[in-house]
Scaffold this motif. Structure first.
Motif: not given
Length: 320
Positions: A23, A26, A28, A39, A41, A125, A130, A133
């Motif tokens: 990734l 991420i 927010k 969220t 990703v 990740y 993940v 998060e």
């Protein structure tokens, strides 16, 4: 809506049987990647090479070094730690330069760059990382009707990891959205689609020759996958980037409107105006930007395009 989501007992950061993925972000509190607060990703790696891509850091499947010269304070710490000898200080102005042909994106220099002039984009990740998060944003999903959006890059290019994350989200009752180019086999998409609540589907050019010219791939698979998803009744929002001089001509817009109007299931069409804000990213990644000097379409032009597509019976918005 009240969500009560616990980390699945079968998932462990130490479990090497679980898929992992690369990734590059991420994000927010995203409000432009599906309904509610989400969220987002960001998967790294994409099979397309759209010349207008505003996330060039998403294209490669490997971690990349991005340089921000304006932040460099000239401390020279990066020179001392680079194991490949790719960084040096040049006279007479003591400029710090990086030879990208030697750089292996190991990230050692980023660890000592406290001014954040050097950054490694993309890392591996686990599902656990993940999920931590995602969990932290549950209150926002509850209040806004939001959820999780998988974007990129192209998430379908890392299907095992995407599929595992989708299963986790659906087990927790979370709304899922997939932002995709649609450039993948139908067999792959068919495996993923039952776990996706909303598709954010890119449509770039209708002419196959021009599509190859500006994205590097044929659009035949993209169009057929979109038709198949629509026939099966999936919630779909089509996104069309408007690139002046490339896909905003009357012929392409007409063909787009005709094609989309024949889809049996389509929530809406979102027009995304081109912007040149990514040009600096290309420079900082050591890549050439092919649309330098191209201006964004005016608000008036965007409204004209929206009005034209509305004549095909489509629900059309700008942005999204």
């Amino acid at each position: 809506m009240t969500l009560s989501v616990s980390r699945p007992a079968a998932m462990s950061a130490a479990d090497t049987s679980q898929p992992t993925g690369i990734l590059f972000d991420i994000r927010k509190y995203s409000i432009h990647d599906g309904p509610g607060i989400r969220t987002a990703v960001f998967f790294k790696g994409c099979p397309l090479r759209c010349i207008w891509c505003h996330n060039p850091e998403s294209q490669s499947f490997e971690p990349e070094l991005i340089l921000r010269p304006g932040r460099c304070i000239g401390c020279g710490e990066c020179v001392d730690v680079c194991p490949q000898g790719a960084i040096e200080i040049l006279a007479p102005d003591s400029a710090i330069v990086t030879d990208r042909t030697k750089c292996q994106a190991c990230g050692e220099c980023t660890q000592v760059c406290y001014a954040e002039g050097r950054q490694l984009i993309g890392r591996r990740y686990s599902l656990e990382q993940v999920w931590v998060e995602i969990e932290s944003d549950l209150v926002f999903y509850e209040q806004s009707g939001g959820g999780v959006t998988f974007t990129g890059g192209e998430p379908m290019s890392q299907r095992p990891f995407l599929l595992a994350l989708l299963h986790l989200c659906k087990a927790g009752g979370l709304h899922t959205a997939l932002d995709t180019s649609g450039y993948c086999s139908w067999e792959a998409l068919d495996e993923v689609r039952p776990l996706v609540d909303l598709f954010l589907y890119d449509l770039k050019l209708m002419d196959e020759t021009r599509h190859r010219q500006y994205t590097g791939v044929s659009n035949a698979l993209i169009l057929s996958n979109l038709q198949a998803l629509s026939r099966l009744g999936h919630a779909i929002r089509v996104r069309i980037p408007i690139i002046p001089g490339l896909n905003d001509n009357a012929e392409n817009l007409r063909l787009s409107g005709e094609f989309l109007s024949r889809l049996p299931a389509l929530e809406r069409v979102d027009l995304l105006p081109y912007h040149a804000s990514a040009e600096a990213k290309y420079q900082n990644l050591g890549q050439k930007y092919h649309l330098s000097g191209l201006k964004s379409p005016s608000e008036e032009r965007m409204q004209e395009i929206a009005a034209m597509l509305c004549t095909f019976g489509l629900t059309v918005g700008i942005g999204g």
